[in-house]
Design a protein around this motif. Structure first.
Motif, PDB file in Angstrom:
ATOM      1  N   MET A 194       9.556  -3.091  -9.572  1.00 48.59           N
ATOM      2  CA  MET A 194       8.533  -2.053  -9.704  1.00 48.59           C
ATOM      3  C   MET A 194       8.885  -1.044 -10.787  1.00 48.59           C
ATOM      4  O   MET A 194       8.020  -0.582 -11.531  1.00 48.59           O
ATOM      5  N   GLN A 195      10.159  -0.704 -10.882  1.00 49.02           N
ATOM      6  CA  GLN A 195      10.589   0.256 -11.907  1.00 49.02           C
ATOM      7  C   GLN A 195      10.369  -0.293 -13.312  1.00 49.02           C
ATOM      8  O   GLN A 195      10.117   0.473 -14.254  1.00 49.02           O
ATOM      9  N   ARG A 196      10.437  -1.600 -13.449  1.00 48.62           N
ATOM     10  CA  ARG A 196      10.326  -2.231 -14.773  1.00 48.62           C
ATOM     11  C   ARG A 196       8.908  -2.677 -15.099  1.00 48.62           C
ATOM     12  O   ARG A 196       8.682  -3.293 -16.137  1.00 48.62           O
ATOM     13  N   CYS A 197       7.957  -2.367 -14.217  1.00 50.62           N
ATOM     14  CA  CYS A 197       6.565  -2.792 -14.419  1.00 50.62           C
ATOM     15  C   CYS A 197       5.647  -1.568 -14.413  1.00 50.62           C
ATOM     16  O   CYS A 197       5.010  -1.260 -13.401  1.00 50.62           O
ATOM     17  N   PRO A 198       5.552  -0.844 -15.530  1.00 45.17           N
ATOM     18  CA  PRO A 198       4.796   0.411 -15.568  1.00 45.17           C
ATOM     19  C   PRO A 198       3.296   0.247 -15.371  1.00 45.17           C
ATOM     20  O   PRO A 198       2.613   1.220 -15.021  1.00 45.17           O
ATOM     21  N   LEU A 199       2.769  -0.937 -15.578  1.00 45.80           N
ATOM     22  CA  LEU A 199       1.322  -1.161 -15.420  1.00 45.80           C
ATOM     23  C   LEU A 199       0.935  -1.477 -13.977  1.00 45.80           C
ATOM     24  O   LEU A 199      -0.244  -1.436 -13.627  1.00 45.80           O
ATOM     25  N   LEU A 200       1.934  -1.764 -13.150  1.00 45.83           N
ATOM     26  CA  LEU A 200       1.655  -2.204 -11.781  1.00 45.83           C
ATOM     27  C   LEU A 200       1.137  -1.049 -10.920  1.00 45.83           C
ATOM     28  O   LEU A 200       1.775  -0.010 -10.803  1.00 45.83           O
ATOM     29  N   LYS A 201      -0.031  -1.254 -10.333  1.00 43.99           N
ATOM     30  CA  LYS A 201      -0.676  -0.228  -9.515  1.00 43.99           C
ATOM     31  C   LYS A 201      -0.865  -0.635  -8.052  1.00 43.99           C
ATOM     32  O   LYS A 201      -0.907   0.218  -7.172  1.00 43.99           O
ATOM     33  N   LEU A 202      -0.996  -1.939  -7.812  1.00 42.16           N
ATOM     34  CA  LEU A 202      -1.307  -2.414  -6.458  1.00 42.16           C
ATOM     35  C   LEU A 202      -0.600  -3.726  -6.168  1.00 42.16           C
ATOM     36  O   LEU A 202      -0.650  -4.656  -6.982  1.00 42.16           O
ATOM     37  N   ILE A 203       0.047  -3.793  -4.996  1.00 44.42           N
ATOM     38  CA  ILE A 203       0.615  -5.051  -4.506  1.00 44.42           C
ATOM     39  C   ILE A 203      -0.157  -5.440  -3.257  1.00 44.42           C
ATOM     40  O   ILE A 203      -0.188  -4.692  -2.277  1.00 44.42           O
ATOM     41  N   CYS A 204      -0.806  -6.587  -3.313  1.00 45.33           N
ATOM     42  CA  CYS A 204      -1.528  -7.116  -2.159  1.00 45.33           C
ATOM     43  C   CYS A 204      -0.664  -8.178  -1.494  1.00 45.33           C
ATOM     44  O   CYS A 204      -0.329  -9.198  -2.121  1.00 45.33           O
ATOM     45  N   ILE A 205      -0.299  -7.934  -0.253  1.00 42.37           N
ATOM     46  CA  ILE A 205       0.486  -8.912   0.497  1.00 42.37           C
ATOM     47  C   ILE A 205      -0.491  -9.828   1.234  1.00 42.37           C
ATOM     48  O   ILE A 205      -1.323  -9.362   2.015  1.00 42.37           O
ATOM     49  N   ALA A 206      -0.400 -11.113   0.954  1.00 47.24           N
ATOM     50  CA  ALA A 206      -1.297 -12.103   1.570  1.00 47.24           C
ATOM     51  C   ALA A 206      -0.737 -12.498   2.935  1.00 47.24           C
ATOM     52  O   ALA A 206      -0.466 -13.664   3.223  1.00 47.24           O
ATOM     53  N   ALA A 207      -0.558 -11.502   3.778  1.00 47.49           N
ATOM     54  CA  ALA A 207       0.031 -11.699   5.099  1.00 47.49           C
ATOM     55  C   ALA A 207      -0.060 -10.370   5.842  1.00 47.49           C
ATOM     56  O   ALA A 207      -0.463  -9.353   5.270  1.00 47.49           O
ATOM     57  N   THR A 208       0.351 -10.399   7.116  1.00 47.98           N
ATOM     58  CA  THR A 208       0.420  -9.165   7.896  1.00 47.98           C
ATOM     59  C   THR A 208       1.766  -8.473   7.708  1.00 47.98           C
ATOM     60  O   THR A 208       1.841  -7.262   7.539  1.00 47.98           O
ATOM     61  N   GLY A 209       2.830  -9.258   7.730  1.00 50.54           N
ATOM     62  CA  GLY A 209       4.173  -8.698   7.561  1.00 50.54           C
ATOM     63  C   GLY A 209       4.393  -8.159   6.158  1.00 50.54           C
ATOM     64  O   GLY A 209       3.885  -8.716   5.173  1.00 50.54           O
ATOM     65  N   THR A 210       5.167  -7.087   6.049  1.00 49.94           N
ATOM     66  CA  THR A 210       5.390  -6.431   4.757  1.00 49.94           C
ATOM     67  C   THR A 210       6.854  -6.407   4.333  1.00 49.94           C
ATOM     68  O   THR A 210       7.239  -5.666   3.432  1.00 49.94           O
ATOM     69  N   ASN A 211       7.682  -7.229   4.985  1.00 51.73           N
ATOM     70  CA  ASN A 211       9.124  -7.147   4.742  1.00 51.73           C
ATOM     71  C   ASN A 211       9.547  -7.713   3.386  1.00 51.73           C
ATOM     72  O   ASN A 211      10.710  -7.583   2.998  1.00 51.73           O
ATOM     73  N   ASN A 212       8.633  -8.351   2.644  1.00 49.75           N
ATOM     74  CA  ASN A 212       9.001  -8.879   1.330  1.00 49.75           C
ATOM     75  C   ASN A 212       8.768  -7.880   0.197  1.00 49.75           C
ATOM     76  O   ASN A 212       8.997  -8.202  -0.967  1.00 49.75           O
ATOM     77  N   VAL A 213       8.305  -6.669   0.542  1.00 48.72           N
ATOM     78  CA  VAL A 213       8.086  -5.632  -0.471  1.00 48.72           C
ATOM     79  C   VAL A 213       8.859  -4.384  -0.058  1.00 48.72           C
ATOM     80  O   VAL A 213       8.824  -3.977   1.111  1.00 48.72           O
ATOM     81  N   ASP A 214       9.532  -3.775  -1.016  1.00 48.46           N
ATOM     82  CA  ASP A 214      10.262  -2.533  -0.766  1.00 48.46           C
ATOM     83  C   ASP A 214       9.239  -1.396  -0.678  1.00 48.46           C
ATOM     84  O   ASP A 214       8.841  -0.805  -1.696  1.00 48.46           O
ATOM     85  N   LEU A 215       8.816  -1.082   0.533  1.00 44.26           N
ATOM     86  CA  LEU A 215       7.750  -0.107   0.744  1.00 44.26           C
ATOM     87  C   LEU A 215       8.181   1.302   0.350  1.00 44.26           C
ATOM     88  O   LEU A 215       7.390   2.082  -0.184  1.00 44.26           O
TER      89      LEU A 215
END
Length: 313
Positions: A59-80
């Motif tokens: 995320m720090q290296r992706c300045p254009l990134l605005k939204l992460i859509c998780i195609a699931a209910t669980g969110t443990n694969n993203v550093d919230l």
């Protein structure tokens, strides 16, 4: 805007992902190795991921990134926490797979309960043809009606299973892994009491500090003879090495749709037990009915739409 799908193959080839084209340019990857993640998302505005991990450094290296859509209910694969600090929105989809998981729970339970592996083999191997008998009652099975069905994790899916189990005539009880869920309609039990009193036990809990290694050698011994243990929550809730030993040492049954490491390693002890007829493993498919995946895609579209509206785009 640039939209990147990192693991489209997990959504199935039968879904029409062109609905996402309305939001911008869509780049679709069937699978993504961890070493490929940054290069693939570095110019993305929106990333869609099912299980591909997106960490703080990404995320720090992706300045254009605005939204992460998780195609699931669980969110443990993203550093919230990192996403919140950096200002990246993270949206998941809840409730889309409840009916699918409930149905799969009973598919597994009935397969094991009625000894389907044995009877299917008996017919197809022509053993029944040679027997001279019109029936085969060599592997007795019991009815769900009147039996005790214990549920570990009485969330939305757990409650769905409870309703169907009641329709079969089972006596339903539950153990709350968080200690927060309470339902006066069902009997709440301690974990050891539930394990020792129920003929069928199904797990529908998340993996966290309360549930990691929840079922282990110390309490597997409490299971009743001929009881069925089902895990449709997360791998890691059951100690797999301990379960493998228990299956070989006692007459118990297990159905798993999740394991600690997926796909399952070939050296997993569960793949090498003697009592294979008492073990059913499916490859994390309980969530994935066609209807559930359609709802999941609809949820992703809704999440992107609401985000864009919120941002005034």
């Amino acid at each position: 805007m640039n939209i990147v799908i990192l693991d489209a193959k997990t959504l199935g080839d039968d879904l029409d992902l062109s609905v996402l084209d309305q939001f911008g340019k869509v780049v679709r990857y069937e699978t993504t190795d961890p070493s490929e993640t940054y290069e693939r998302i570095r110019n993305a505005t929106i990333v869609i991921t099912n299980k591909v991990v997106i960490g703080k450094l990404h995320m720090q290296r992706c300045p254009l990134l605005k939204l992460i859509c998780i195609a699931a209910t669980g969110t443990n694969n993203v550093d919230l926490e990192a996403a919140a600090q950096i200002g990246i929105e993270v949206k998941n989809v809840a409730g889309y797979s409840t009916r699918s998981v409930v149905q799969h729970t009973f598919a597994m339970a009935l397969y094991l309960l009625e000894k389907m592996a044995y009877y299917d083999h008996s017919v197809k191997s022509k053993e029944w043809s040679r027997s001279g008998l019109f029936t085969d009652v060599s592997h007795p099975f019991f009815e769900i009606a009147g039996k005790n069905w214990g549920i570990i994790g009485l969330g939305e899916i757990g409650r769905g299973v409870a309703k169907v189990a009641e329709a079969f005539g089972a006596n339903v009880s539950y153990y709350s892994t968080s200690g927060k869920n309470s339902d006066a309609h069902y009997t709440q039990q301690g974990l050891e009491e539930l394990l020792g009193s129920c003929e069928i036990i199904s797990i529908h809990a998340p993996l966290n500090t309360q549930t990691q290694n929840l079922i282990h050698a110390g309490n597997l011994k409490l299971l009743r003879e001929n009881s069925i243990l089902l895990n449709l929550g997360r791998g890691g809730i059951i100690n797999e090495a301990n379960l493998a030993k228990a299956l070989d040492n006692r007459t118990i049954y297990a159905g798993l749709d999740v394991v600690e490491k997926e796909p399952i390693p070939t050296d997993n002890p569960l793949l090498h037990i003697e009592a294979q007829e008492r073990l059913l493993i499916t490859p994390h498919i309980a969530w994935s009915s066609k209807e559930a995946r359609v709802k999941l895609l609809e949820g992703i579209v809704e999440n992107i739409t609401s985000f864009l509206k919120q941002e005034g785009i």
